[in-house]
Design a protein around this motif. Structure first.
Motif, short mmCIF file in Angstrom:
data_model
loop_
_atom_site.label_atom_id
_atom_site.label_comp_id
_atom_site.label_asym_id
_atom_site.label_seq_id
_atom_site.Cartn_x
_atom_site.Cartn_y
_atom_site.Cartn_z
N SER A 225 7.38 47.41 92.59
CA SER A 225 7.80 48.26 91.52
C SER A 225 7.62 49.58 92.15
O SER A 225 7.23 49.70 93.19
CB SER A 225 6.69 48.08 90.61
N ARG A 226 8.00 50.84 91.44
CA ARG A 226 7.76 52.05 91.57
C ARG A 226 6.58 52.54 91.97
O ARG A 226 5.62 52.16 91.25
CB ARG A 226 8.49 52.98 90.44
N VAL A 227 6.36 53.19 93.17
CA VAL A 227 4.98 53.51 93.72
C VAL A 227 5.12 55.10 94.20
O VAL A 227 6.20 55.59 94.66
CB VAL A 227 4.54 52.89 94.61
N ASP A 228 4.28 55.97 93.68
CA ASP A 228 4.02 57.18 94.12
C ASP A 228 2.99 57.29 95.14
O ASP A 228 1.62 57.37 94.83
CB ASP A 228 3.69 58.10 92.66
N LEU A 229 3.51 57.32 96.26
CA LEU A 229 2.56 57.32 97.41
C LEU A 229 2.05 58.75 97.66
O LEU A 229 2.94 59.67 97.85
CB LEU A 229 3.20 56.81 98.62
N GLU A 230 0.76 59.11 97.81
CA GLU A 230 0.26 60.33 98.09
C GLU A 230 0.11 60.65 99.64
O GLU A 230 0.35 61.48 100.20
CB GLU A 230 -0.95 60.46 97.44
N PHE A 231 -0.03 59.36 100.18
CA PHE A 231 0.02 59.41 101.78
C PHE A 231 -0.39 58.00 102.34
O PHE A 231 -1.08 57.28 101.68
CB PHE A 231 -1.14 60.54 102.44
N ILE A 232 -0.18 58.08 103.45
CA ILE A 232 -0.29 56.83 104.56
C ILE A 232 -0.70 57.41 105.68
O ILE A 232 -0.04 58.31 106.30
CB ILE A 232 0.89 55.92 104.60
N SER A 233 -1.87 57.05 106.09
CA SER A 233 -2.31 57.63 107.34
C SER A 233 -3.11 56.62 108.20
O SER A 233 -3.54 55.61 107.65
CB SER A 233 -3.46 58.92 107.28
N ALA A 234 -3.22 57.08 109.74
CA ALA A 234 -4.11 56.31 110.61
C ALA A 234 -5.09 57.12 111.39
O ALA A 234 -4.09 58.40 112.04
CB ALA A 234 -3.37 55.51 111.43
N PHE A 258 -15.00 61.30 118.87
CA PHE A 258 -13.41 61.77 118.75
C PHE A 258 -13.03 61.47 117.47
O PHE A 258 -13.30 60.14 117.01
CB PHE A 258 -12.62 61.01 119.80
N GLY A 259 -11.94 62.27 116.93
CA GLY A 259 -11.25 61.58 115.69
C GLY A 259 -9.95 62.38 115.56
O GLY A 259 -10.12 63.59 115.78
N ASN A 260 -8.90 61.57 115.34
CA ASN A 260 -7.65 62.31 115.32
C ASN A 260 -6.73 61.41 114.00
O ASN A 260 -6.57 60.27 114.36
CB ASN A 260 -6.82 62.35 116.57
N GLU A 261 -6.49 62.10 113.11
CA GLU A 261 -5.56 61.32 112.04
C GLU A 261 -4.19 61.82 111.82
O GLU A 261 -4.18 63.00 111.77
CB GLU A 261 -6.40 61.64 110.67
N GLU A 262 -3.29 61.03 111.92
CA GLU A 262 -2.00 61.14 111.84
C GLU A 262 -1.29 60.64 110.59
O GLU A 262 -1.81 59.40 110.27
CB GLU A 262 -1.24 60.60 113.12
N PHE A 263 -0.65 61.39 109.99
CA PHE A 263 0.06 60.90 108.62
C PHE A 263 1.28 60.11 108.97
O PHE A 263 2.36 60.73 109.63
CB PHE A 263 0.18 61.95 107.62
N LEU A 264 1.44 58.98 108.37
CA LEU A 264 2.61 58.27 108.53
C LEU A 264 3.82 58.38 107.63
O LEU A 264 4.90 58.44 107.59
CB LEU A 264 2.39 56.80 108.53
N LEU A 265 3.08 59.05 106.37
CA LEU A 265 3.91 59.33 105.19
C LEU A 265 3.13 60.27 104.31
O LEU A 265 2.06 60.13 104.03
CB LEU A 265 4.44 58.14 104.49
N ARG A 266 3.91 61.19 103.55
CA ARG A 266 3.37 62.00 102.80
C ARG A 266 4.00 62.16 101.52
O ARG A 266 5.35 62.43 101.56
CB ARG A 266 2.90 63.57 103.22
N ASP A 267 3.57 62.27 100.00
CA ASP A 267 4.30 62.57 99.09
C ASP A 267 5.62 62.22 98.96
O ASP A 267 6.78 62.62 98.93
CB ASP A 267 3.95 63.89 98.89
N HIS A 278 6.87 52.57 108.57
CA HIS A 278 6.56 54.02 108.92
C HIS A 278 5.59 54.01 110.12
O HIS A 278 4.90 52.76 110.17
CB HIS A 278 5.86 54.88 107.93
N ARG A 279 5.58 54.95 110.99
CA ARG A 279 4.82 54.67 112.13
C ARG A 279 4.44 56.01 112.65
O ARG A 279 4.67 57.00 112.39
CB ARG A 279 5.89 54.16 113.40
N ALA A 280 3.30 55.93 113.56
CA ALA A 280 2.56 57.29 114.15
C ALA A 280 2.09 56.84 115.85
O ALA A 280 1.93 55.64 115.75
CB ALA A 280 1.47 57.70 113.21
N THR A 281 1.94 57.79 116.44
CA THR A 281 1.41 57.74 117.68
C THR A 281 0.09 58.25 117.82
O THR A 281 0.01 59.56 117.55
CB THR A 281 2.45 58.14 118.84
N LEU A 282 -0.93 57.66 118.24
CA LEU A 282 -2.04 58.06 118.51
C LEU A 282 -2.44 58.03 119.83
O LEU A 282 -2.52 57.12 120.68
CB LEU A 282 -3.24 57.08 117.52
N TRP A 283 -3.02 59.15 120.54
CA TRP A 283 -3.32 59.55 121.74
C TRP A 283 -4.84 59.47 121.91
O TRP A 283 -5.72 60.24 121.15
CB TRP A 283 -2.83 60.89 122.07
#
Length: 352
Positions: A225-234, A258-267, A278-283
């Motif tokens: 169904s229709r979804v209003d995504l605010e964010f997806i992060s890792a 250590f902490g590093n958050e990357e957003f795969l998707l926003r709004d 969606h994908r993200a690279t974490l170093w």
């Protein structure tokens, strides 16, 4: 009381740091004040944790018997040894977790305290990649599986169970019902948001890496169904974690390294029936501390996956990953000269 004065350990051609497979050679020196029967004089290698947590200690490694017999009064005796440095865990000096290595010599003297001595040395990451020990409780990470939130029927069942319990125990009415409701509402909201996204697949590749390398996080879904995504992060999170005390006084202490958050998707508005990916690279940082796992002390790395549908709570999953020691990189604070390392008579209350 033993007639054998404190033992001492001398290391031949002592190095600032040793690597897995190196040989440590030296001499154990005994200076008996009177004729002393020694069932056996042994030396071994062993590691021990320090810091805020309960002490973890490895099993003695490479133990050899140097002598068995009678030590004559006033005659200092030297017993040479040669031991092979094991493959870890490596020396680590963190904030609330320490891992230290020792040469441990002990004389078994009948009807007396057994004289013991420990001499510290540093076990560092080798220059070339080799199989290493990451601690007695280490287990390789498993591939992420679908971690579905608590289903709606279980939530309702627990609410009904709480209602029945308060029927028989009315005095608990104002404790059980609010507690269950406060737990059930966020769980139900979590179930709703995941349900809207349909089948989902989370990938973390690779799940084991070296400092300075990266891992790839990907997330696929097909909304129903229709979804209003605010964010997806890792978020790539590194932390020291320890357990102190026991029983009801047992406490957990954590320190983030250590902490590093990357957003795969926003709004974004997700259209039903259309696959999303969606994908993200974490170093990892180049000087990142390697994974360590014992009974009460851990240096751990994980990927925290978060998803938020607008108007609902944050859905969160945590998946462990392994960070191997980078060849040639040191993870100890000490830059002392080898001659500055102290010898220790064994006690149970030494933490660091």
């Amino acid at each position: 009381m033993s007639n054998l004065s404190p033992l001492s350990i001398q290391i031949k051609d002592e190095k600032r740091a040793y690597y897995p497979g190196d040989e440590i050679t030296g001499t154990v020196i005994a200076k008996p004040q009177a004729d002393t029967i020694c069932r056996k004089l042994t030396i071994a290698l062993n590691w021990r944790t320090g810091g805020m947590g309960n002490v973890d200690e490895g099993k003695p490694q490479g133990e050899i018997t140097l002598f068995s017999g009678t030590l004559r009064a006033g005659v200092p005796q030297e017993f040479p040894f040669s031991l092979t440095v094991p493959p870890g865990p490596l020396t680590y000096h963190g904030n609330i977790v320490y891992v230290n290595w020792y040469l441990h010599a002990q004389a078994d003297v009948p009807w007396a305290f057994d004289p013991t001595v420990r001499r510290e040395f540093i076990l560092a990451s080798p220059q070339d990649p080799v199989p290493l020990d990451l601690g007695p409780s280490y287990k390789p990470p498993k591939h992420p599986s679908s971690n579905e939130p608590t289903p709606w029927w279980l939530i309702i069942l627990l609410i009904l169970a709480a209602a029945v319990a308060t029927w028989f125990f009315p005095c608990c009415l104002f404790i059980i019902i609010p507690a269950v409701i406060f737990w059930a509402i966020p769980e139900y909201r979590k179930w709703l948001q995941v349900k809207k996204l349909g089948k989902r697949v989370l990938h973390i590749e690779p799940q084991q890496a070296y400092a300075g390398e990266s891992i790839e996080v990907s997330f696929q879904y097909q909304a129903t169904s229709r979804v209003d995504l605010e964010f997806i992060s890792a978020e790539l999170l590194g932390q020291e974690r320890v357990e102190s005390g026991s029983g009801s006084n047992r406490k957990t202490h954590k320190h983030k390294i250590f902490g590093n958050e990357e957003f795969l998707l926003r709004d974004a508005i997700v259209t039903p029936g259309i696959p999303g990916s969606h994908r993200a690279t974490l170093w990892f940082p180049k000087d990142a501390a390697p994974t360590f796992a014992a009974s009460n002390n851990w240096v751990e790395w994980s990927v925290i996956f978060r998803l938020k549908v607008r108007g609902y709570g944050v859905w969160e999953e945590t998946h462990p990953v392994t960070l191997w020691p980078t060849p040639g990189v040191e993870h100890f604070k000490s830059h002392r000269d080898p001659d500055d390392f102290d010898e220790h008579e064994d006690t149970d209350d030494e933490d660091v």
